[in-house]
Write an enzyme that holds these catalytic residues in place. Structure first.
Site, mmCIF file in Angstrom:
data_model
loop_
_atom_site.group_PDB
_atom_site.id
_atom_site.type_symbol
_atom_site.label_atom_id
_atom_site.label_comp_id
_atom_site.label_asym_id
_atom_site.label_seq_id
_atom_site.Cartn_x
_atom_site.Cartn_y
_atom_site.Cartn_z
ATOM 1 N N GLU A 57 0.829 -1.206 0.000
ATOM 2 C CA GLU A 57 0.000 0.000 0.000
ATOM 3 C C GLU A 57 0.861 1.253 0.000
ATOM 4 O OE1 GLU A 57 -0.089 -2.610 1.934
ATOM 5 O OE2 GLU A 57 -2.102 -3.118 2.598
ATOM 6 N N CYS A 89 -2.025 -3.026 7.147
ATOM 7 C CA CYS A 89 -1.510 -2.876 8.519
ATOM 8 C C CYS A 89 -1.747 -1.446 9.009
ATOM 9 C CB CYS A 89 -0.025 -3.234 8.577
ATOM 10 S SG CYS A 89 1.069 -1.986 7.866
ATOM 11 N N CYS A 92 0.315 1.373 7.386
ATOM 12 C CA CYS A 92 -0.206 1.820 6.081
ATOM 13 C C CYS A 92 -1.475 2.638 6.253
ATOM 14 C CB CYS A 92 -0.472 0.621 5.170
ATOM 15 S SG CYS A 92 1.061 -0.151 4.605
HETATM 16 N N1 THU Z 1 2.464 -6.290 4.146
HETATM 17 C C1 THU Z 1 1.942 -5.464 3.176
HETATM 18 O O1 THU Z 1 2.456 -5.384 2.069
HETATM 19 N N2 THU Z 1 0.858 -4.726 3.505
HETATM 20 C C2 THU Z 1 0.266 -4.702 4.721
HETATM 21 O O2 THU Z 1 -0.633 -3.903 4.947
HETATM 22 C C3 THU Z 1 0.698 -5.636 5.753
HETATM 23 C C4 THU Z 1 1.895 -6.433 5.461
HETATM 24 C C5 THU Z 1 3.649 -7.076 3.840
HETATM 25 C C6 THU Z 1 4.867 -6.694 4.633
HETATM 26 C C7 THU Z 1 5.663 -7.980 4.601
HETATM 27 O O3 THU Z 1 6.425 -8.009 3.412
HETATM 28 C C8 THU Z 1 4.610 -9.068 4.517
HETATM 29 O O4 THU Z 1 3.415 -8.426 4.112
HETATM 30 C C9 THU Z 1 4.375 -9.805 5.823
HETATM 31 O O5 THU Z 1 4.101 -8.941 6.840
#
Ligand code: THU
Length: 133
Positions: A57, A89, A92
C-alpha cells in the site's frame, strides 16, 4: 472494464512482482487517482534488514506522489493470499490517513476477487494526530 475491475487486475499483477523471500506473504495494491483514469500499482518489497521492508500500500502511495505530487486518491484495492482477505496494517492506514479522507474506500481482495469494501475510518477510527473526544 470499469475502474474497480481494472484496479483489481493491476493489484493482482503487482502481487506477482512482490519481493517477499522472508515472509513469503505477497501483497499487491492498486491506488486509483481521482478525476483521472490513472491507477498506480504497489507490492511489498522486503529486505534482509526486516525493518527496511515496505508494504504494498505504501509503495503505491509513494509511487503516485513521486509521479504526480499530492493528488486526491479515489480508492485502493489490496490483494493478499489470505482467506478472508487481509486489511492493510496500521502503519499503512496511518499513511493513508495523511492523504485521504475518513470515508476513503479500501477494497480487500483475494486472488479470486474483491471480498469486502471498507472505509479508512472503519479500519483506523482514530489516526495519530486526531484527538479523540
Ligand atoms: N504487508 C503489506 O504489504 N501490507 C500490509 O498492509 C501488511 C503487510 C507485507 C509486509 C511484509 O512483506 C509481509 O506483508 C508480511 O508482513
Amino acid at each position: 472494464m470499469d475502474k474497480l475491475d481494472k484496479a483489481f487486475k493491476i493489484a493482482l499483477e503487482a502481487r506477482e512482482n512482490a519481493y517477499a523471500p522472508y515472509s513469503e506473504f505477497k501483497v499487491g495494491a492498486a491506488l486509483a487517482v481521482k478525476n483521472s483514469d490513472k491507477i498506480f500499482p504497489g507490492c511489498n518489497v522486503e529486505n534482509a534488514s526486516y525493518g527496511g521492508t515496505i508494504c504494498a500500500e505504501r509503495t503505491a502511495i509513494v509511487s503516485v506522489i513521486a509521479a504526480l505530487g499530492k493528488v486526491e486518491f479515489e480508492f485502493c484495492v489490496v490483494v493478499t493470499g489470505s482467506e478472508p482477505a487481509s486489511p492493510p496494517c496500521a502503519l499503512c492506514l496511518q499513511v493513508f490517513s495523511e492523504f485521504c479522507p475518513p470515508d476513503f474506500p479500501i477494497y480487500l481482495a483475494s486472488p479470486k476477487g474483491i471480498e469486502k469494501k471498507m472505509l479508512l475510518k472503519e479500519l483506523l477510527p482514530v489516526p495519530f494526530n486526531e484527538i479523540p473526544e
